[in-house]
Design a protein around this motif. Structure first.
Motif, PDB file in Angstrom:
ATOM      1  N   VAL A   1      11.661   9.413  10.519  1.00  0.00           N
ATOM      2  CA  VAL A   1      12.752   9.243   9.560  1.00  0.00           C
ATOM      3  C   VAL A   1      12.195   8.944   8.168  1.00  0.00           C
ATOM      4  CG1 VAL A   1      14.823   7.894   9.033  1.00  0.00           C
ATOM      5  CG2 VAL A   1      14.215   8.379  11.402  1.00  0.00           C
ATOM      6  N   PHE A   2      11.066   8.210   8.130  1.00  0.00           N
ATOM      7  CA  PHE A   2      10.514   7.808   6.843  1.00  0.00           C
ATOM      8  C   PHE A   2       9.074   8.307   6.683  1.00  0.00           C
ATOM      9  CE2 PHE A   2      13.876   4.704   7.551  1.00  0.00           C
ATOM     10  CZ  PHE A   2      14.543   4.815   6.345  1.00  0.00           C
ATOM     11  N   ALA A   3       8.679   8.417   5.431  1.00  0.00           N
ATOM     12  CA  ALA A   3       7.300   8.803   5.126  1.00  0.00           C
ATOM     13  C   ALA A   3       6.763   7.887   4.042  1.00  0.00           C
ATOM     14  CB  ALA A   3       7.256  10.258   4.655  1.00  0.00           C
ATOM     15  N   GLY A   4       5.463   7.795   4.002  1.00  0.00           N
ATOM     16  CA  GLY A   4       4.794   7.049   2.944  1.00  0.00           C
ATOM     17  C   GLY A   4       3.553   7.804   2.526  1.00  0.00           C
ATOM     18  N   VAL A   5       2.685   7.095   1.843  1.00  0.00           N
ATOM     19  CA  VAL A   5       1.464   7.704   1.325  1.00  0.00           C
ATOM     20  C   VAL A   5       0.338   6.715   1.589  1.00  0.00           C
ATOM     21  CG1 VAL A   5       0.313   8.468  -0.783  1.00  0.00           C
ATOM     22  CG2 VAL A   5       2.757   8.813  -0.537  1.00  0.00           C
ATOM     23  N   ARG A   6      -0.787   7.198   2.064  1.00  0.00           N
ATOM     24  CA  ARG A   6      -1.963   6.337   2.209  1.00  0.00           C
ATOM     25  C   ARG A   6      -2.325   5.811   0.817  1.00  0.00           C
ATOM     26  NH1 ARG A   6      -5.688   5.723   6.337  1.00  0.00           N
ATOM     27  NH2 ARG A   6      -7.631   4.912   5.491  1.00  0.00           N
ATOM     28  N   GLY A   7      -2.426   4.518   0.676  1.00  0.00           N
ATOM     29  CA  GLY A   7      -2.639   3.959  -0.662  1.00  0.00           C
ATOM     30  C   GLY A   7      -1.347   3.440  -1.265  1.00  0.00           C
ATOM     31  N   GLY A   8      -0.207   3.723  -0.588  1.00  0.00           N
ATOM     32  CA  GLY A   8       1.070   3.198  -1.064  1.00  0.00           C
ATOM     33  C   GLY A   8       1.838   4.211  -1.890  1.00  0.00           C
ATOM     34  N   VAL A   9       3.148   4.124  -1.776  1.00  0.00           N
ATOM     35  CA  VAL A   9       4.028   4.991  -2.560  1.00  0.00           C
ATOM     36  C   VAL A   9       3.777   4.765  -4.057  1.00  0.00           C
ATOM     37  CG1 VAL A   9       6.480   5.250  -3.162  1.00  0.00           C
ATOM     38  CG2 VAL A   9       5.793   5.202  -0.781  1.00  0.00           C
ATOM     39  N   GLY A  10       3.358   3.549  -4.384  1.00  0.00           N
ATOM     40  CA  GLY A  10       3.061   3.213  -5.779  1.00  0.00           C
ATOM     41  C   GLY A  10       1.855   3.952  -6.341  1.00  0.00           C
ATOM     42  N   SER A  11       1.138   4.687  -5.492  1.00  0.00           N
ATOM     43  CA  SER A  11       0.012   5.465  -6.027  1.00  0.00           C
ATOM     44  C   SER A  11       0.483   6.831  -6.548  1.00  0.00           C
ATOM     45  CB  SER A  11      -1.075   5.644  -4.966  1.00  0.00           C
ATOM     46  OG  SER A  11      -0.555   6.367  -3.867  1.00  0.00           O
TER      47      SER A  11
END
Ligand SMILES: Cc1cc2nc3c(=O)[nH]c(=O)nc-3n(C[C@H](O)[C@H](O)[C@H](O)COP(=O)(O)OP(=O)(O)OC[C@H]3O[C@@H](n4cnc5c(N)ncnc54)[C@H](O)[C@@H]3O)c2cc1C
Length: 461
Positions: free
Chosen positions: A207-217
């Protein structure tokens, strides 16, 4: 070659710049604050970069995943562990298959409700609605007030930091409202939504995704591409005024005594609604008034780092939501290192968990000092997880003034009238969380749409 000026370098403005920069036009991206990214931000805590703003993206909409693909970034997904609701002094499993808190089967709420509340929920009433109303009213009329208080409120609180009895059903839960308008049961709508999101080829889609290093990257990655493409990116560049200059536009920045003027063939305003309203006052007064009336909730995120050797309490759960009716200070906690395997991998010695504090219209807690907020968050975490919770080795407070727009009843009509007013001014577009969704994918969508409209306009010049 024309010049496109984009105001605001949150994810909406960054995406607009990214889309527009694929054209031969000159692109200028102006950000008022000292840093790009808006609500996407990393901070260094206990020696590691961690998200202190948004941290996750809905993967059931395509926009965020498409942007990641454009940036050549592989998405990561949260661990398949569940969250809880902290209510009536216990952490209780989150009912499965709900649509914004509306259960597919009222019985799934047995652990959250009293017998009388559960009986009321099971005695579901058909609702008869014609126009927009609050999601709280809608669900309460069908399933009773306790479903709103114990489940819908905390879920909406997590997304909007708002109140179910004020937020528009049409804007926040269109599928539920559509079900209600067809005289069907809300639980049927929840069931069909749950079925739609279920297994494809036997495998449940994340349902959800993110980014290695954080969405803030993501902002930094986007800016790198923008600079490569020759885009001008400036921080500390607050737009104060925009005006029509023949068929073009003029943006004024800086101090009143020493203004800087930038001419533009097209402008995309990707700032929060109040800032956008100020900029539009002279050129589209009605749209400006409509945008100025959108309320925002302020909040704070307190992120703690604990020694991993002492952090068993966070294992196996992604966190919990807190119904306001329970009178706690925090509205949610995310067990970041349990939720995001990449974070546990890069920072094995510490375990991160964060809490959010502050809801729309209830900002008194945010007057407290950072130390008081961090202590208040810890007190609630201990009450939820047990007194054995160790002292954190680090705590970080990120305040978000004007964090989340509140989609009040009538929001869709308000935005339709803003967009209709703006349609009379080709070359002027708006994007951002105030319009068609506060989540990152929706913001990306508005940024892309604005860039597309501006490029079409310039092509016809
Ligand atoms: C704490 C928190 C957690 C969240 N978590 C999630 C999450 O996990 N998943 C999710 O999908 N969504 C989440 N959201 C919502 C989402 O992050 C935001 O709605 C989205 O990032 C907003 O992007 P934006 O570009 O529209 O606006 P913003 O991020 O607000 O960016 C607007 C930018 O405009 C700048 N600006 C303002 N005025 C001017 C001016 N006059 N001139 C130039 N620049 C100006 C601002 O400084 C800012 O950088 C969260 C929001 C918050 C606050």
């Amino acid at each position: 070659m024309a010049r496109i000026v984009i105001l605001g370098a949150g994810i909406s403005g960054l995406t607009a710049a990214f889309e527009a920069s694929a054209s031969p036009h000159e692109i200028v991206l102006l950000e008022g604050s000292p840093q790009i990214g808006g609500k996407l931000r990393l901070a260094t805590i206990a020696g590691h970069q961690v998200d202190v703003g948004a941290e996750s993206m809905l993967a059931r909409r395509p926009e965020a995943l498409e942007l990641l693909a454009d940036l050549d970034v592989d998405p990561v997904h949260p661990a398949s562990i569940s969250a809880s609701i902290w209510t009536r002094d216990a952490l209780r499993p989150m009912p499965k298959g709900t649509l914004l808190g509306v259960p597919a089967d009222a019985s799934s709420m047995a652990s959250l409700l009293t017998h009388a509340e559960l009986d009321r929920a099971r005695d579901e009433r058909l609702v008869d609605v014609s126009g927009d109303l609050s999601i709280g009213e809608l669900v309460e009329s069908a399933l009773g007030p306790a479903v709103v208080d114990r489940l819908v409120e905390p879920l909406l609180g997590g997304v909007y930091a708002g109140h179910a009895r004020k937020l528009s059903a049409a804007a926040t839960a269109p599928a539920l409202l559509a079900a209600a308008q067809h005289q069907r049961l809300l639980t049927d709508a929840a069931r069909s939504a749950a079925a739609k999101s279920g297994a494809v080829d036997g495998a449940a889609q994340p349902v959800f995704a993110g980014v290695r290093g954080g969405v803030g990257s993501l902002p930094k990655l986007l800016v790198r591409v923008l600079l490569d493409r020759g885009v001008t990116v400036r921080t500390g560049a607050t737009a104060r005024d925009i005006e029509r200059a023949g068929r073009s536009w003029r943006v004024t920045l800086g101090e009143t005594r020493s203004p800087e003027v930038i001419d533009a063939d097209a402008i995309i305003i990707a700032t929060p609604a109040r800032a956008t309203a100020r900029l539009l006052t002279e050129v589209v007064p009605d749209a400006a008034t409509a945008l100025a009336d959108i309320d925002y909730a302020s909040m704070a995120i307190v992120t703690y780092a604990f020694r991993s050797t002492e952090s068993a309490a966070f294992a196996g759960s992604s966190g919990f939501l807190v119904p306001p009716v329970d009178g706690r200070r925090i509205k949610a906690s995310t067990f970041s290192s349990s939720k995001w395997p990449w974070l546990a991998e890069v920072a094995p010695e510490v375990t991160f968990a964060r809490v959010s504090i502050g809801r729309h219209g209830e900002e008194a807690d945010l007057q407290k000092s950072d130390a008081e907020l961090a202590a208040a968050g810890m007190a609630d975490l201990r009450a939820a997880l047990g007194d054995g919770l160790p002292r954190p080795v680090a705590a970080h407070v990120q305040r978000w003034g004007g964090a989340l727009p509140q989609y009040a009843v009538g929001h869709l009509d308000r935005i339709a009238s803003v967009r209709a007013d703006l349609a009379a001014l080709p070359g002027l577009e708006v994007a951002g969380a105030a319009y068609e969704g506060v989540g990152i994918p929706a913001c990306i969508g508005t940024g892309r749409k604005a860039a597309g409209a501006v490029l079409t306009h310039l092509a016809g010049h």
